[in-house]
Design a protein around this motif. Structure first.
Motif, mmCIF file in Angstrom:
data_model
loop_
_atom_site.group_PDB
_atom_site.id
_atom_site.type_symbol
_atom_site.label_atom_id
_atom_site.label_comp_id
_atom_site.label_asym_id
_atom_site.label_seq_id
_atom_site.Cartn_x
_atom_site.Cartn_y
_atom_site.Cartn_z
ATOM 1 N N GLU A 84 0.818 -1.216 0.000
ATOM 2 C CA GLU A 84 0.000 0.000 0.000
ATOM 3 C C GLU A 84 0.850 1.265 0.000
ATOM 4 N N ASP A 85 2.043 1.198 0.567
ATOM 5 C CA ASP A 85 2.928 2.373 0.524
ATOM 6 C C ASP A 85 3.298 2.706 -0.919
ATOM 7 N N ARG A 86 3.572 1.681 -1.723
ATOM 8 C CA ARG A 86 3.908 1.916 -3.126
ATOM 9 C C ARG A 86 2.689 2.432 -3.896
ATOM 10 N N ALA A 87 1.529 1.912 -3.571
ATOM 11 C CA ALA A 87 0.308 2.421 -4.205
ATOM 12 C C ALA A 87 0.076 3.877 -3.826
ATOM 13 N N ARG A 88 0.297 4.192 -2.566
ATOM 14 C CA ARG A 88 0.115 5.565 -2.091
ATOM 15 C C ARG A 88 1.102 6.504 -2.790
ATOM 16 N N HIS A 89 2.317 6.043 -2.983
ATOM 17 C CA HIS A 89 3.324 6.853 -3.670
ATOM 18 C C HIS A 89 2.898 7.122 -5.118
ATOM 19 N N ALA A 90 2.359 6.092 -5.797
ATOM 20 C CA ALA A 90 1.892 6.265 -7.178
ATOM 21 C C ALA A 90 0.752 7.267 -7.238
ATOM 22 N N LEU A 91 -0.129 7.206 -6.263
ATOM 23 C CA LEU A 91 -1.261 8.136 -6.224
ATOM 24 C C LEU A 91 -0.771 9.564 -6.023
ATOM 25 N N ASP A 92 0.225 9.728 -5.178
ATOM 26 C CA ASP A 92 0.772 11.068 -4.924
ATOM 27 C C ASP A 92 1.496 11.614 -6.152
ATOM 28 N N THR A 93 2.347 10.801 -6.766
ATOM 29 C CA THR A 93 3.175 11.311 -7.865
ATOM 30 C C THR A 93 2.365 11.572 -9.128
ATOM 31 N N ARG A 94 1.229 10.917 -9.282
ATOM 32 C CA ARG A 94 0.414 11.097 -10.484
ATOM 33 C C ARG A 94 -0.887 11.839 -10.173
ATOM 34 N N ARG A 95 -0.881 12.567 -9.063
ATOM 35 C CA ARG A 95 -2.110 13.209 -8.600
ATOM 36 C C ARG A 95 -2.697 14.157 -9.646
ATOM 37 N N ALA A 96 -1.872 15.018 -10.218
ATOM 38 C CA ALA A 96 -2.395 15.995 -11.184
ATOM 39 C C ALA A 96 -2.961 15.300 -12.413
ATOM 40 N N TYR A 97 -2.284 14.263 -12.854
ATOM 41 C CA TYR A 97 -2.733 13.511 -14.023
ATOM 42 C C TYR A 97 -4.080 12.836 -13.745
ATOM 43 N N PHE A 98 -4.167 12.134 -12.609
ATOM 44 C CA PHE A 98 -5.416 11.472 -12.264
ATOM 45 C C PHE A 98 -6.547 12.487 -12.067
ATOM 46 N N ALA A 99 -6.247 13.599 -11.431
ATOM 47 C CA ALA A 99 -7.283 14.591 -11.151
ATOM 48 C C ALA A 99 -7.839 15.192 -12.440
ATOM 49 N N SER A 100 -6.953 15.457 -13.415
ATOM 50 C CA SER A 100 -7.425 16.049 -14.667
ATOM 51 C C SER A 100 -8.330 15.083 -15.423
ATOM 52 N N LEU A 101 -7.967 13.806 -15.436
ATOM 53 C CA LEU A 101 -8.815 12.820 -16.106
ATOM 54 C C LEU A 101 -10.141 12.643 -15.376
ATOM 55 N N LEU A 102 -10.078 12.614 -14.052
ATOM 56 C CA LEU A 102 -11.305 12.440 -13.280
ATOM 57 C C LEU A 102 -12.241 13.628 -13.495
ATOM 58 N N ASP A 103 -11.685 14.835 -13.554
ATOM 59 C CA ASP A 103 -12.506 16.018 -13.841
ATOM 60 C C ASP A 103 -13.183 15.887 -15.200
#
Length: 273
Positions: free
Chosen positions: A106-125
């Motif tokens: 889960e730490d590695r998953a959390r790191h991926a979520l943090d580092t790609r936050r802007a990318y994921f947020a733009s797609l989700l929007d």
């Protein structure tokens, strides 16, 4: 001691009480309960919906072997989709992830979520308030793709009137088929343009052949996904089916609505030099 389980990520979504409650009532591909992994950054409102899966099945080498096991793949796809569909049904805006997106922990998953936050947020929007609809276009079974005439250029011996008549009939049939195919192809192109005006985006998938085409009769000539506002689903379906009505040799299926899998993950921009 090494954890024998990996973390399987199903989707990115915004953290809400409703999303957390929906995740808690779903089980994943290995029967493990789903929960949310939140980012380390407390200002981020994103989360991964995850479950645990055995490394013996989902580590790199066994997963590669499983990709050739159609029964295993079908079961995994169904379970993956069930998780995503349950999250969508809760009213959450969901960004589905690719099948078998796994992290060591889960730490590695959390790191991926943090580092790609802007990318994921733009797609989700972009996808919030939208669904995916599929449009499959078929040429009816009596119309087949044009083929070169295997008898073209061959000489029929003089005096064999029956042979000449047979070849003449065969070529006339081939010409009629080719003309019908061109009509269907032109109608399919017009229908695709019409569907495009009713949607905000389109992804053209490869037409299905053989067993992938399923039991539907005819030749699949169009296999596209459309991103449609959720409140325009009925208008899209009605408009597409109306555009196909009365065209001989053409059959259309509109499927969905689905979570927007075809639009969920796009190529990330290259970093600036």
């Amino acid at each position: 001691m090494t954890d024998p389980n990996l973390v399987y990520a199903y989707a990115v979504l915004r953290r809400t009480p409703e999303a957390a409650a929906a995740a808690a009532h779903v089980r994943g591909v290995a029967g493990d309960p789903i929960h949310l992994v939140e980012p380390a950054d407390p200002t981020s409102r994103l989360a991964f919906a995850v479950g645990h899966v055995p490394a013996a099945d989902y580590d790199e080498a066994p997963l590669r072997a499983h990709l050739h096991d159609l029964d295993w793949m079908e079961s995994t796809v169904r379970s993956h989709h069930a998780v995503v569909a349950a999250l969508v049904a809760s009213g959450a805006a969901v960004l589905p992830l690719r099948l078998a997106t796994v992290y060591p922990d889960e730490d590695r998953a959390r790191h991926a979520l943090d580092t790609r936050r802007a990318y994921f947020a733009s797609l989700l929007d972009r996808l919030t308030g939208h669904v995916e609809l599929g449009v499959k276009i078929y040429a009816t079974p009596e119309i087949t793709p044009p083929e070169s005439d295997p008898d073209a250029g061959q000489q029929t011996p003089t005096g064999l009137g029956v042979g000449r008549a047979y070849l003449s009939i065969r070529r006339r049939r081939q010409r009629r088929n080719d003309e019908a195919w061109r009509t269907v192809a032109q109608a399919a192109a017009h229908l695709t343009r019409t569907a495009g005006t009713l949607a905000v985006d389109r992804v053209a998938h490869t037409p299905e052949r053989g067993s992938l085409a399923g039991p539907a009769p005819g030749t699949n000539v169009g296999n596209d996904a459309y991103l449609v506002p959720a409140d325009r689903v009925d208008a899209f379906r009605t408009g597409v089916l109306a555009a196909a009505e009365g065209i001989p040799g053409l059959r259309v299926e509109v499927t969905g609505p689905w979570a927007p899998y075809s639009f969920a993950l796009q190529p990330e921009p290259e970093p600036a030099a």
